[in-house]
Scaffold this active site. Structure first.
Site, mmCIF file in Angstrom:
data_model
loop_
_atom_site.group_PDB
_atom_site.id
_atom_site.type_symbol
_atom_site.label_atom_id
_atom_site.label_comp_id
_atom_site.label_asym_id
_atom_site.label_seq_id
_atom_site.Cartn_x
_atom_site.Cartn_y
_atom_site.Cartn_z
ATOM 1 N N TYR B 18 56.682 32.503 69.333
ATOM 2 C CA TYR B 18 57.053 33.842 68.854
ATOM 3 C C TYR B 18 58.355 34.224 69.553
ATOM 4 O O TYR B 18 58.369 34.431 70.763
ATOM 5 C CB TYR B 18 55.929 34.799 69.225
ATOM 6 C CG TYR B 18 56.062 36.208 68.691
ATOM 7 C CD1 TYR B 18 56.550 36.460 67.421
ATOM 8 C CD2 TYR B 18 55.664 37.302 69.468
ATOM 9 C CE1 TYR B 18 56.646 37.764 66.929
ATOM 10 C CE2 TYR B 18 55.751 38.604 68.980
ATOM 11 C CZ TYR B 18 56.250 38.825 67.718
ATOM 12 O OH TYR B 18 56.336 40.103 67.245
ATOM 13 N N TYR B 172 43.711 39.780 66.216
ATOM 14 C CA TYR B 172 44.375 39.548 67.508
ATOM 15 C C TYR B 172 44.601 40.851 68.272
ATOM 16 O O TYR B 172 44.212 41.013 69.426
ATOM 17 C CB TYR B 172 45.727 38.845 67.281
ATOM 18 C CG TYR B 172 46.592 38.839 68.519
ATOM 19 C CD1 TYR B 172 46.339 37.952 69.556
ATOM 20 C CD2 TYR B 172 47.626 39.763 68.683
ATOM 21 C CE1 TYR B 172 47.092 37.983 70.713
ATOM 22 C CE2 TYR B 172 48.380 39.806 69.828
ATOM 23 C CZ TYR B 172 48.113 38.917 70.846
ATOM 24 O OH TYR B 172 48.848 38.965 71.990
ATOM 25 N N LYS B 535 54.519 59.087 75.621
ATOM 26 C CA LYS B 535 55.052 57.769 75.280
ATOM 27 C C LYS B 535 56.371 57.938 74.525
ATOM 28 O O LYS B 535 56.391 58.110 73.322
ATOM 29 C CB LYS B 535 54.042 56.994 74.428
ATOM 30 C CG LYS B 535 52.880 56.518 75.253
ATOM 31 C CD LYS B 535 52.331 55.172 74.832
ATOM 32 C CE LYS B 535 53.272 54.105 74.474
ATOM 33 N NZ LYS B 535 53.764 53.287 75.564
HETATM 34 C C1 B12 Z 1 48.107 44.448 75.078
HETATM 35 C C2 B12 Z 1 49.526 44.128 74.722
HETATM 36 C C3 B12 Z 1 49.927 44.369 73.415
HETATM 37 C C4 B12 Z 1 49.022 45.005 72.375
HETATM 38 C C5 B12 Z 1 49.074 46.525 72.557
HETATM 39 C C6 B12 Z 1 47.811 47.242 72.192
HETATM 40 C C7 B12 Z 1 47.910 48.696 72.535
HETATM 41 N N1 B12 Z 1 47.536 49.543 71.602
HETATM 42 O O1 B12 Z 1 48.289 49.072 73.619
HETATM 43 C C8 B12 Z 1 49.679 44.476 71.091
HETATM 44 C C9 B12 Z 1 49.071 43.149 70.745
HETATM 45 C C10 B12 Z 1 49.572 45.404 69.893
HETATM 46 C C11 B12 Z 1 51.099 44.260 71.559
HETATM 47 C C12 B12 Z 1 52.175 44.226 70.712
HETATM 48 C C13 B12 Z 1 53.479 43.990 71.103
HETATM 49 N N2 B12 Z 1 53.875 43.640 72.345
HETATM 50 CO CO1 B12 Z 1 52.747 43.616 73.813
HETATM 51 N N3 B12 Z 1 51.662 43.341 75.418
HETATM 52 C C14 B12 Z 1 50.417 43.588 75.678
HETATM 53 C C15 B12 Z 1 50.072 43.092 77.087
HETATM 54 C C16 B12 Z 1 49.438 41.738 76.940
HETATM 55 C C17 B12 Z 1 49.142 43.970 77.904
HETATM 56 C C18 B12 Z 1 49.491 45.447 77.994
HETATM 57 C C19 B12 Z 1 48.252 46.266 78.262
HETATM 58 O O2 B12 Z 1 47.775 46.948 77.382
HETATM 59 N N4 B12 Z 1 47.671 46.166 79.456
HETATM 60 C C20 B12 Z 1 46.469 46.934 79.825
HETATM 61 C C21 B12 Z 1 46.881 48.344 80.234
HETATM 62 C C22 B12 Z 1 45.704 49.162 80.681
HETATM 63 O O3 B12 Z 1 47.763 48.171 81.278
HETATM 64 P P1 B12 Z 1 49.199 48.866 81.375
HETATM 65 O O4 B12 Z 1 49.587 49.511 80.123
HETATM 66 O O5 B12 Z 1 50.135 47.980 82.044
HETATM 67 O O6 B12 Z 1 48.825 50.098 82.341
HETATM 68 C C23 B12 Z 1 48.649 49.944 83.731
HETATM 69 C C24 B12 Z 1 49.904 50.263 84.507
HETATM 70 O O7 B12 Z 1 51.060 49.765 83.901
HETATM 71 C C25 B12 Z 1 49.890 51.735 84.639
HETATM 72 N N5 B12 Z 1 50.343 52.598 83.569
HETATM 73 C C26 B12 Z 1 50.694 52.333 82.295
HETATM 74 N N6 B12 Z 1 51.022 53.450 81.645
HETATM 75 C C27 B12 Z 1 50.886 54.456 82.504
HETATM 76 C C28 B12 Z 1 51.111 55.822 82.372
HETATM 77 C C29 B12 Z 1 50.888 56.660 83.450
HETATM 78 C C30 B12 Z 1 51.074 58.108 83.307
HETATM 79 C C31 B12 Z 1 50.484 56.115 84.691
HETATM 80 C C32 B12 Z 1 50.272 56.986 85.831
HETATM 81 C C33 B12 Z 1 50.267 54.749 84.837
HETATM 82 C C34 B12 Z 1 50.464 53.932 83.742
HETATM 83 O O8 B12 Z 1 48.520 52.000 84.790
HETATM 84 C C35 B12 Z 1 47.705 51.046 84.121
HETATM 85 C C36 B12 Z 1 46.656 50.690 85.080
HETATM 86 O O9 B12 Z 1 46.531 49.362 85.377
HETATM 87 C C37 B12 Z 1 51.484 43.018 77.737
HETATM 88 C C38 B12 Z 1 51.638 41.956 78.811
HETATM 89 C C39 B12 Z 1 50.770 42.224 80.002
HETATM 90 N N7 B12 Z 1 49.845 41.330 80.289
HETATM 91 O O10 B12 Z 1 50.911 43.240 80.647
HETATM 92 C C40 B12 Z 1 52.379 42.722 76.507
HETATM 93 C C41 B12 Z 1 53.809 43.224 76.491
HETATM 94 C C42 B12 Z 1 53.859 44.609 77.072
HETATM 95 N N8 B12 Z 1 54.131 43.241 75.060
HETATM 96 C C43 B12 Z 1 55.349 42.957 74.783
HETATM 97 C C44 B12 Z 1 55.916 42.942 73.464
HETATM 98 C C45 B12 Z 1 57.342 42.461 73.367
HETATM 99 C C46 B12 Z 1 55.203 43.356 72.339
HETATM 100 C C47 B12 Z 1 55.788 43.519 70.938
HETATM 101 C C48 B12 Z 1 56.944 44.495 70.970
HETATM 102 C C49 B12 Z 1 56.206 42.183 70.324
HETATM 103 C C50 B12 Z 1 57.050 42.301 69.092
HETATM 104 N N9 B12 Z 1 58.296 41.927 69.162
HETATM 105 O O11 B12 Z 1 56.576 42.730 68.086
HETATM 106 C C51 B12 Z 1 54.582 44.030 70.111
HETATM 107 C C52 B12 Z 1 54.838 45.347 69.417
HETATM 108 C C53 B12 Z 1 54.182 46.528 70.040
HETATM 109 C C54 B12 Z 1 54.813 47.873 69.790
HETATM 110 N N10 B12 Z 1 54.519 48.541 68.691
HETATM 111 O O12 B12 Z 1 55.533 48.372 70.601
HETATM 112 C C55 B12 Z 1 56.126 42.614 76.017
HETATM 113 C C56 B12 Z 1 57.135 43.662 76.464
HETATM 114 C C57 B12 Z 1 58.377 42.985 77.018
HETATM 115 C C58 B12 Z 1 59.224 43.768 77.958
HETATM 116 N N11 B12 Z 1 58.775 44.838 78.572
HETATM 117 O O13 B12 Z 1 60.311 43.361 78.179
HETATM 118 C C59 B12 Z 1 54.958 42.301 77.028
HETATM 119 C C60 B12 Z 1 55.298 42.572 78.488
HETATM 120 C C61 B12 Z 1 54.593 40.826 76.829
HETATM 121 C C62 B12 Z 1 55.749 39.889 77.055
HETATM 122 N N12 B12 Z 1 55.912 39.369 78.245
HETATM 123 O O14 B12 Z 1 56.508 39.624 76.159
HETATM 124 N N13 B12 Z 1 51.146 44.074 72.900
#
Ligand code: B12
Ligand SMILES: Nc1nc2c(ncn2[C@@H]2O[C@H](COP(=O)(O)OP(=O)(O)OP(=O)(O)O)[C@@H](O)[C@H]2O)c(=O)[nH]1
Ligand SMILES: [Mg+2]
Lengths: 319, 664
Positions: B18, B172, B535
C-alpha cells in the site's frame, strides 16, 4: 471603580453584545458561592423590571423522546432562522451519567454551525442530578439570553414526555416525535403529556408513514378539543422540508399569546417552587399555607425576576 | 496419488504494498521500484484531500496534501502516476471510497490514453461507504446518495468493465476500530447485503449472479491467528449461503468468497517496534495457512507502523516477508490442512452462531445503512473493553504492559527517527500545478461536463458513471466533481458512537479516586470540569479521541466531542461557546505541525488563548519541542496506554491553571 462582573455582563447582553454570552453562561452555571452575587446581578440586569420591557427573545423549547431527531431538526431550524437574519442561541441539554457525574454533550455534534457567524451561539449543558430534562441553570440562561438573541432554542434531553419541565421555561413548546413510534398518540390520549403548542413529526423523508402519523396526530388532538396545536411534518435530512411551516407555526403561537403575562405566571410559579425548596414547610406555613401562598405570589410585581420574587415572599413571610 | 499433497503447488496470492505520497511523479517512481522487487499488483494510497474530494489549496486540505498518500486531482495526475505501467495487464487496487466513481473515471481515461480498453482493466475500487461512516471517516455525501453512487458503479462495471471489482466490502477497518471477530463478520456481511440490495434495484435481475461474483472483501487478521483463520472460514460459509439463499446464485463458482487482506495494525506497537515483525508474520499465517480460506491478495504493514509512514526499505522488508512465506515455506504444497480439525470446526461453528445472531440485530435496525449509529456505538464499546483489558493486564501486549525493559533499538537511530517524512513544500507545488492545469484546459468544456454531472445527480434513475468519465476526460478536478455532488446531495456528519459506550464497571479503584479528584476540582472552580476533544483537519483516526472522550466522561467530566474533520476555527468557536477548561486535540495523520499551531492561533483570535491545550496521536519525539513552543501543555502517544493516567494528568493541569491547590 469598574462595574461588577455580573451586572456588566447583564448590561452587555441587554445591549445585544452577543460576545458577552459565553462568559454570562459560565457565570450562570457556576455554583461557587463567591459568584452568587454576580449571578443575581446578571439576572437582574436582564429582567423586565430593570429593562422596563419583556426581553424580546422568543424562547422555543424542543422536547421529545430520545433519538426523535431534535438536534438534527435544530440544525436546519438554525440555518433557516439565520438566513432570515434572526440571531439564535441554542441551549442543548444532555444527560449526566449517574455513576460518574460526567456527561457526553452530544447534541452539539448534530448541529452544523459556521464558526464565523457571530449571531449564533450553541451551548451544551448537562443535567447533573436533575430530573425533568433540563439542567439547573437552563432557566436562568434562557431568561438572560432572551434579552440578547432574537430566538433562544432549548433542547431537552430525550425524555418520556411526563417528566419534562420545558413548559415552565419556554414561550412555545414543540414536541418532536418520529413517525410510527406511536408514543405521542398514546401520551396525548392518556393525558400524560401536556398538550404541546406545536407537534412536530420528523423524518418526513421516510414518506407515507410520516404523513399518516401527521394526520393521525392531528385528528387525535382535535378529538381532545386541542384546536390550537399545529401539527407539522418535517424532514431534517437533505432535501429538508417543512421547516418554514414549522417556523411559521412557532411564530404564530408566539403572536397568539400574551408573552408578558405568560412569563410572569411562569416566574411566579418558579418563585413559589424555589421558596418552598429553600424555606420548607415552615416558610409555607408563615405565608398561610399553600393555597394562600399561591394567592400571595400573584400579588407580586410581575416584572420582578425569580430571585427577587423569592426575596419578596420571604419578606412577607417574616413580616 | 496421495491426498495429503497437491499434484502441484498452488500459485501464490497477489503481493502488494500500500503506497503513495508527495506527488504523482514521486509515487510512480515508488511503484516501479516495488514492481521491480517482485510485487505483483499495485495498491494506491491517495492523500486525504483526494479521498474526501478537495483540491490542494482548499482550506480543508491544509496540511494534508501528499502526506499519507498521493494527490490525484485530474487525468493529468493519473497519467503521470501510472506512466510506464501497462494498464491492460496490471491489477490495481485503489483505496478510494466517497470519490471512487471519480477516480475510476480518471483510471479509465488514463487507460484509454495508453490504448487500453475498459474490458481489459483489472483491479479494485474499495468503494465501501458504510465502513467509512463506521470506522474510516473519508465519506463525503449522506448515506442514501452514497449508496446510489456505489450501486451505479457496480451496475456500470458489471457490463462495461467486467474484470473490475467495483467494491471491496471491508471488515479490515472494523477490527482496527475495535471490532470483535463476530462483529467483523456480522457487520461486513450486513453491509454486503445493503449493497447488493441497492444494486438489485438498479440492474436487470438476470445480472445479479454476475454482480454477486464481482463483490470481494477486504479483511483483517489479528495475532490470535487460529481464531482469525476460523473467522475467514465462517465468512466464506456465510457468503456462500447468502448467494444461494438471498440472491439465488446457482453457479458455485460465482459464490466463491474472494478476499484481500491487510493484517492487523492496531496491535502494532510504538514501544520496541521490532516486535511488530513477528506479529506481522503470525498474522499472515491466519490468511495463508488454510487453503480453503486463503487470501487472494495480501499487503502487510511495516515494523514502524506505530511510528509514522514507512520508507521504501521498510516496505521492502514487509514484501520480503510475503515472499519468504510463499516461496521458501511449504505452505502452498498441501490441500487444506484444517480439514477435519475438531478445533477449527468448533471455532467456525461458534463464529457462525455469533455472527448470525448479530446480523439479525442489524437487520432489526432496518439493515446496515439504518444501523450505522447502532454499529458505531457497538464498535466504540468493544474498543473500550479492549483497552480496559490492556490496562488491567488481562490482555498482554509485549513491550507495552509487560516485558517493558529493553536495550536501545538501533532501528530508529537515523535523524528522522526511522520513518518517512514528506517534504512540506509538496502542498504549495501541487497547489501551483493545479492553477496551471486550470489555466490550460478548455474551461467551457469543463463547465458543461460538470453541469451534466449535476443534472445526472439530480436524476436518480440515471447512472452517474458516463457523465463522470466525460468530466474526467474534459479535465475537471477531484474537488470540482465532489463539490458538484456535495451541492446536489448535501453533506453529512457520521455519528460518533461515544454517547452510548458503557460506563466503566464498578471496582476500578483508580478511576474511583480520579472521580473524587474531578469532583473536588470542579467544586473549587464552581463548574464541573469541561473538556473539548477535537479532531482538526481531514484525519479520520477517531479511536483515540473517542476513547479519551469516553474515559473523561467516566472520570466525571463534561465532555464536548463533535467528531472528526473540523477546521481550527470550528474548534476554537466551540471551545469559546462551550466555556471549556481544557482542550485535547488528536491527530494521527501527520499534519500536527501545520494544524496544532493553527488551532492555537484560532483560539487566541477567539479570545480563548488561555485555555490549556494537550495533544495526542502519532507525534514523533522530534516534533514535541516545536509543539511545546507553540503552547501545547502536554503530548501523548500510543506508548501512553493508560487512559486513566492521562485523564488524571489533565485534571491536574486544569487545577493548576485555575489556581486550585493540590489535594492533601
Ligand atoms: C487504527 C488505525 C487506522 C484505522 C482507524 C480507525 C479509527 N476510526 O480510528 C483505519 C484502518 C480506518 C485507518 C485508516 C488510515 N490510516 Co491509519 N492507523 C491506525 C493505527 C494502526 C492505530 C491507531 C489507533 O487507533 N490506535 C489506538 C488508539 C487508542 O491509540 P491512539 O489514537 O494513538 O491514542 C493514544 C495516544 O496517541 C493518545 N491520544 C490520541 N488522541 C488523543 C487525544 C487526547 C486529547 C489525548 C489526551 C490523548 C490522545 O492517547 C491514546 C492512548 O493510548 C495507526 C498505527 C499505530 N499502530 O498507531 C495507523 C496510522 C495512524 N494510520 C495511518 C494512515 C496513513 C492511514 C490512512 C490515512 C491511509 C490512507 N492513505 O488512506 C487511512 C485513512 C484514515 C483517515 N480517514 O484519516 C498512518 C499515519 C501516518 C503518519 N502519521 O505519518 C499510521 C501511523 C500508520 C502508518 N505507519 O502508516 N487507520
Ligand atoms: N431519515 C431521517 N433521519 C433523521 C431525521 N432527523 C434526524 N434523523 C436521524 O435520527 C437520528 C437521531 O437524531 P438526533 O437529532 O440526534 O435525535 P435527538 O432527538 O436529538 O436525540 P437525543 O438528543 O439523543 O435524544 C440520527 O441518526 C439522525 O440522522 C430526518 O428528518 N430524516
Ligand atoms: Mg439531541
Amino acid at each position: 471603580m469598574t462595574e461588577p462582573r455580573g451586572s456588566a455582563l447583564g448590561h452587555r447582553l441587554a445591549g445585544r453584545d452577543l460576545t458577552a454570552a459565553p462568559d454570562a453562561l459560565n457565570l450562570l452555571e457556576s455554583s461557587a458561592s463567591a459568584d452568587s452575587a454576580d449571578r443575581q446581578d446578571l439576572l437582574r440586569a436582564t429582567s423586565p423590571a430593570v429593562l422596563g420591557y419583556e426581553p424580546a427573545g422568543h424562547v422555543v423549547g424542543i422536547t421529545g423522546p430520545p433519538g426523535a431527531g431534535k438536534s438534527t431538526l435544530i440544525s436546519v431550524l438554525v440555518r433557516e432562522l439565520r438566513a432570515a437574519n434572526r440571531s439564535v442561541a441554542v441551549i442543548a441539554v444532555d444527560p449526566s451519567s449517574k455513576r460518574s457525574g460526567g456527561s457526553l454533550l452530544g447534541d452539539r455534534a448534530r448541529i452544523d454551525f459556521d464558526p464565523a457567524d457571530k449571531n449564533l451561539l450553541i451551548r451544551s449543558m448537562a443535567t447533573g442530578d436533575r430530573l425533568g430534562g433540563l439542567a439547573r441553570p437552563t432557566r436562568d440562561a434562557a431568561a438572560a439570553l432572551s434579552a440578547a438573541y432574537d430566538v433562544v432554542i432549548v433542547e431537552t434531553v430525550g425524555v418520556g414526555q411526563s417528566e419534562t419541565e420545558i413548559a415552565d421555561i419556554a414561550d412555545t413548546v414543540c414536541v418532536v416525535v418520529q413517525p410510527a413510534s406511536g408514543d405521542a398518540l398514546q401520551f396525548i390520549k392518556s393525558g400524560i403529556m401536556e398538550i404541546p403548542d406545536v407537534l412536530v413529526v420528523t423524518k418526513a423523508d421516510l414518506g407515507q408513514i410520516a404523513q399518516r402519523a401527521r394526520r393521525d396526530l392531528h385528528s387525535a388532538l382535535r378529538s381532545l378539543g386541542a384546536t390550537k396545536t399545529s401539527v407539522v411534518a418535517v424532514s431534517s435530512v437533505p432535501p429538508a422540508s417543512g421547516i418554514t411551516d414549522l417556523i411559521d407555526a412557532v411564530d404564530a403561537h408566539a403572536e397568539s399569546v400574551d408573552l408578558a403575562t405568560e412569563r410572569a405566571g411562569r416566574r411566579r410559579a418558579q418563585a413559589l417552587t424555589e421558596f418552598a425548596e429553600e424555606h420548607g414547610r415552615k416558610g409555607m406555613t408563615a405565608l398561610g399555607g399553600r393555597r394562600a401562598a399561591v394567592k400571595e405570589v400573584k400579588t407580586l410585581d410581575p416584572t420582578l425576576d425569580v430571585p427577587q420574587m423569592v426575596a419578596e415572599l420571604l419578606r412577607r413571610a417574616e413580616a | 496419488m496421495s491426498d495429503h499433497r497437491l499434484p502441484k503447488p498452488d500459485r501464490p496470492w497477489m503481493m502488494r504494498t500500500y503506497a503513495g505520497h508527495s506527488t504523482a511523479a514521486k509515487s510512480n517512481e515508488l511503484y516501479r521500484g516495488n514492481l521491480a522487487k517482485g510485487q505483483t499488483g499495485l495498491s494506491i494510497a491517495f492523500d486525504l484531500p483526494t479521498q474526501t474530494g478537495y483540491d490542494a489549496g482548499d482550506e480543508l486540505a491544509r496540511g494534508e496534501v501528499g502526506k499519507v498518500g498521493v494527490p490525484v486531482a485530474h487525468r493529468g495526475d493519473m497519467k503521470v502516476l501510472l506512466d510506464g505501467i501497462p494498464l491492460d495487464q496490471m491489477n490495481t487496487s485503489m483505496t478510494i471510497n466517497a470519490t471512487a466513481a471519480w477516480l475510476l473515471g480518471l483510471y479509465i481515461v488514463a487507460a484509454e490514453e495508453q490504448g487500453a480498453t475498459e474490458d481489459q482493466l483489472q483491479g479494485t475500487t474499495q468503494n465501501d461507504i458504510i465502513k467509512e461512516f463506521l470506522a474510516r471517516g473519508t465519506y463525503a455525501f449522506p448515506p442514501a446518495p452514497s449508496m446510489r453512487l456505489i450501486a451505479d458503479m457496480v451496475a456500470y462495471t458489471v457490463t462495461n468493465v467486467p474484470k473490475w471489482n467495483p467494491i471491496n466490502i471491508c471488515s479490515y477497518h472494523l477490527q482496527e476500530a475495535g471490532a470483535t471477530p463476530i462483529q467483523e463478520i456480522a457487520f461486513a456481511m450486513s453491509n454486503a447485503i445493503a449493497v447488493l440490495d441497492a444494486v438489485r434495484d438498479r440492474v436487470d435481475e438476470s445480472l445479479m449472479p454476475q454482480v454477486f461474483s464481482r463483490i470481494s472483501f477486504f479483511v483483517n487478521a489479528g495475532v490470535r491467528f487460529i481464531e482469525e483463520h476460523a473467522k475467514l472460514r465462517a465468512m466464506s460459509i456465510l457468503w456462500d449461503e447468502l448467494g444461494r439463499e438471498r440472491y439465488g446464485v446457482t453457479d458455485d463458482k460465482l459464490r466463491r468468497f474472494r478476499y484481500g487482506v491487510q493484517v492487523n495494525s492496531l496491535g502494532l506497537t510504538e514501544a520496541q517496534p521490532e516486535n511488530n515483525v513477528q506479529r506481522i508474520v503470525l498474522e499472515t499465517l491466519a490468511v495463508t495457512l488454510g487453503r480453503d480460506a486463503r487470501a487472494r491478495a495480501i499487503q502487510l504493514p511495516a515494523w514502524n507502523e506505530a511510528l509514522g509512514l514507512p520508507r521504501p526499505w521498510d516496505q521492502q522488508w514487509s514484501l520480503r516477508i510475503q515472499q519468504v512465506m510463499a516461496f521458501e515455506t511449504d505452505i502452498l504444497d498441501y490441500p487444506d490442512i484444517f480439514e477435519g480439525s475438531k478445533v477449527m470446526d468448533g471455532l467456525v461453528a461458534e463464529m457462525l452462531e455469533g455472527s448470525r445472531a448479530e446480523m439479525a440485530v442489524v437487520a432489526e435496525h432496518g439493515g446496515a445503512v439504518e444501523a450505522v449509529p447502532y454499529m458505531k456505538a457497538e464498535l466504540v464499546e468493544s474498543h473500550r473493553a479492549r483497552i480496559r483489558k490492556i490496562e488491567t493486564g488481562e490482555m498482554k501486549v509485549v513491550g507495552i504492559n509487560d516485558y517493558r525493559e529493553t536495550e536501545h533499538s538501533p532501528l530508529t537511530d537515523d535523524s528522522e527517527g526511522g520513518i518517512l517524512v514528506v517534504d512540506s513544500a509538496v502542498e504549495a507545488q501541487q497547489t501551483d500545478a493545479l492553477v496551471k492545469w486550470r489555466s490550460e484546459r478548455d474551461q467551457p468544456a469543463v463547465d458543461a461536463a460538470l453541469a451534466e454531472v449535476a443534472r445526472v445527480a439530480a436524476t436518480p434513475d440515471e447512472n452517474i458513471m458516463p457523465a463522470t468519465i466525460a468530466a474526467a476526460r474534459a479535465g475537471a478536478t477531484t474537488g470540482e466533481w465532489s463539490a458538484t455532488l456535495r451541492n446536489a446531495f448535501g453533506e453529512y456528519r457520521a455519528p460518533t458512537g461515544v454517547g452510548e459506550a458503557a460506563g466503566s464497571v464498578a471496582g476500578d479503584e483508580e478511576l474511583e479516586g480520579l472521580r473524587d479528584e474531578v469532583d473536588r476540582v470542579s467544586e473549587a472552580i464552581g463548574r464541573r470540569i469541561r473538556i473539548l476533544v477535537g479532531k482538526p483537519g481531514l484525519d479520520g483516526h477517531s479511536n483515540g479521541a473517542e476513547q479519551i472522550a469516553v474515559r473523561a466522561r467516566d472520570a466525571g467530566m463534561d465532555v464536548v466531542y463533535e467528531g472528526i474533520r473540523l477546521t481550527p476555527s470550528q474548534i476554537a468557536a466551540s471551545a469559546v461557546q462551550e466555556g471549556v477548561h481544557v482542550i485535547g486535540l488528536s491527530i494521527l495523520s501527520g499534519s500536527h505541525r501545520e494544524l496544532i499551531p493553527s488551532v492555537i492561533g484560532a483560539l487566541k483570535e477567539a479570545g480563548a488563548g488561555d485555555v490549556p491545550v494537550v495533544v495526542g496521536g502519532i507525534i514523533p519525539d522530534q516534533d514535541v519541542p516545536e509543539l511545546t513552543a507553540a503552547g501545547v501543555a502536554a503530548v501523548y502517544t500510543p506508548k501512553d496506554y493508560d487512559l486513566t493516567q492521562i485523564i488524571s494528568e489533565i485534571v491536574a493541569l486544569v487545577a493548576e491553571r485555575n489556581g486550585v491547590a493540590q489535594s492533601a
